[in-house]
Write an enzyme that holds these catalytic residues in place. Structure first.
Site, PDB file in Angstrom:
ATOM      1  CG  ASN A 217      -1.862  -1.158   1.261  1.00 43.94           C
ATOM      2  OD1 ASN A 217      -2.445  -1.520   0.240  1.00 43.94           O
ATOM      3  ND2 ASN A 217      -2.000  -1.771   2.419  1.00 43.94           N
TER       4      ASN A 217
ATOM      5  CG  HIS B  71     -10.315  -1.501   7.318  1.00 45.75           C
ATOM      6  ND1 HIS B  71      -9.787  -1.502   8.582  1.00 45.75           N
ATOM      7  CD2 HIS B  71      -9.419  -2.126   6.521  1.00 45.75           C
ATOM      8  CE1 HIS B  71      -8.601  -2.108   8.559  1.00 45.75           C
ATOM      9  NE2 HIS B  71      -8.360  -2.492   7.315  1.00 45.75           N
TER      10      HIS B  71
ATOM     11  CD  GLU C  81     -12.896   1.450   3.866  1.00 40.38           C
ATOM     12  OE1 GLU C  81     -12.250   1.250   2.824  1.00 40.38           O
ATOM     13  OE2 GLU C  81     -13.161   0.555   4.677  1.00 40.38           O
TER      14      GLU C  81
ATOM     15  CB  SER D 238      -9.407  -1.275   1.903  1.00 38.69           C
ATOM     16  OG  SER D 238     -10.375  -2.112   2.492  1.00 38.69           O
TER      17      SER D 238
ATOM     18  CG  ASP E  14     -10.591   4.972   7.003  1.00 32.38           C
ATOM     19  OD1 ASP E  14      -9.535   5.527   6.648  1.00 32.38           O
ATOM     20  OD2 ASP E  14     -10.625   3.837   7.526  1.00 32.38           O
TER      21      ASP E  14
ATOM     22  CG  HIS F 236      -6.837   2.104   0.766  1.00 34.39           C
ATOM     23  ND1 HIS F 236      -5.720   1.309   0.654  1.00 34.39           N
ATOM     24  CD2 HIS F 236      -7.587   1.565   1.759  1.00 34.39           C
ATOM     25  CE1 HIS F 236      -5.794   0.323   1.530  1.00 34.39           C
ATOM     26  NE2 HIS F 236      -6.919   0.458   2.208  1.00 34.39           N
TER      27      HIS F 236
ATOM     28  CE  LYS G  81      -3.718   0.461   4.586  1.00 33.13           C
ATOM     29  NZ  LYS G  81      -5.014   0.399   5.224  1.00 33.13           N
TER      30      LYS G  81
END
Ligand SMILES: *Cc1c(COP(=O)(O)O)cnc(C)c1O
Length: 386
Positions: free
Chosen positions: A44, A130, A177, A181, A206, A209, A240
């Protein structure tokens, strides 16, 4: 009484056996495992910052000045200058009043949700959130509602239902998110914000990523869509694209003070090593700089090449899932790439729903065009995917 061996046998039979493999050497996307070289598509570290000299030099400097450990929780005596400087940096980039960092993104999710939600509150989560968000939500004791992935109609319905029944001091928090992910797709952020505002709910976003990858300064999807000012709780990880470790929550001052006073994963845990905080700050500065932009352009070039080679639509993030169906097919595909010297993980239940096992390819600015060509020709040689 069942033995651990019996449990392990059940796991093995379900095709869910997992094991650790020791990496002996690492050079950007090239790894050595058990003496064999591999090209890595499972990291990541989307911009290749984990090996950037600016991060290493910031870490070394903090190591010399503050030592290897923080010695205690931040509230006892571990609140060292590098932690505060990192939080000031996050605050100014995110445009919030304050920010708090945790040892990991996992600790951030659990600490934040358990501090802000309790018995009389409602947490509404996207189905694909997640595990750290799910665990935080469960541990909070709040009523937990889940909407099908990115389904706005169902989200609206749950918001309506929850606000009808909410106790006078109750809180509703929508949790999603920005880049998912395991699928790499995006949340319909503008619509989610419009809904949470209509119902007076809060939003926890969130950006695990998306940090480093999306937005003109790499700050995430909220920045790309110019929505940072309308998100109550901006969360992310520094493990990440930021190439270090740790997690953050950026919000208004009162929320951050509440976390400092209530978040057990913050209060009862030794502060991260100062070198981590210093390296993370250097990473964020780099992400927001013209060099960060150049790295993002390199990542976009790799994604474009991947899309051209494979005839897939251009991915919206650095995560590209390749559906395989059952666990065994995903494992077989991953194994066959591994024997070709390419690391792509098989993602299985319970990380993704049953029957939706997949290969999860992640690209990085550290890859070059030849790496992508190598990957794509190995993918083309796999038996047909489900
Ligand atoms: C990785 C991840 C986390 C956890 O962050 P860590 O720093 O690895 O603990 C939280 N949320 C999402 C969406 C993630 O992908």
């Amino acid at each position: 009484m069942r033995t651990p061996e019996e449990e392990l046998e059940t796991i093995r039979q379900a095709g869910l056996w997992r094991q650790l493999r020791q990496i002996e050497a690492i050079d950007g996307p090239r790894l050595t495992i058990e003496g064999r070289p591999y090209l890595n598509f499972s990291s990541n570290d989307y911009l290749g910052l984990a090996h950037h000299p600016a991060l290493a030099s910031a870490a070394k400097d903090a190591l010399d000045r503050f030592g290897t450990g923080s010695a205690a929780s931040r509230l006892i005596c571990g609140s060292l200058a590098p932690h505060h400087e990192l939080e000031e940096c996050i605050t100014s980039l995110k445009g919030t009043e304050a920010a708090l960092t945790f040892a990991t993104g996992y600790a951030t999710a659990v600490g934040t949700l358990t501090s802000l939600a309790g018995k009389n509150d409602v947490l509404i989560l996207d189905k694909l959130c997640h595990a750290s968000l799910v665990d935080g939500a469960r541990l909070s004791g709040a009523t937990l509602r889940v909407y099908p992935h990115n389904n706005l109609e169902k989200l609206e319905h749950l918001l309506q239902q929850s606000s009808d029944k909410l106790s006078p001091h109750g809180r509703i928090i929508v949790v999603t998110e920005s880049v998912f992910s395991m699928d790499g797709d995006l949340a319909p952020l503008e619509d989610i914000i419009a809904l949470k505002e209509r119902f007076g709910a809060l939003l926890l976003l969130d950006e695990a990523h998306a940090l480093g990858v999306l937005g003109p300064r790499g700050l995430g999807l909220a920045e790309e869509l110019e929505l940072q000012g309308r998100i109550d709780l901006q969360m992310g990880t520094l493990g990440k694209a930021a190439g270090t470790s740790g997690g953050y929550l950026a919000a208004n001052r009162a929320v951050i003070d509440l976390l400092i006073n209530k978040a057990r994963s913050f209060i009862y845990s030794t502060a991260p090593v100062p070198a981590q905080a210093a390296a993370a700050k250097a990473a964020l500065q780099l992400i927001a700089s013209p060099e960060g932009n150049t790295l993002r352009q390199q990542l976009r070039d790799r994604l474009q090449e991947f899309s051209t080679h494979t005839n897939c639509p251009l991915p919206r993030s650095a995560i590209v899932p390749i559906p395989c169906g059952d666990n065994d097919s995903a494992l077989a595909a991953s194994e066959s790439l591994r024997s070709a010297g390419i690391l792509v993980p098989a993602i299985r239940f319970p990380t993704v729903p049953r029957g939706q096992a997949r290969l999860r390819v992640t690209l990085s600015a550290a890859h070059d065009a030849q790496d992508i060509a190598t990957l794509c020709s190995a993918l083309a040689q796999l038996p047909d995917q489900a």
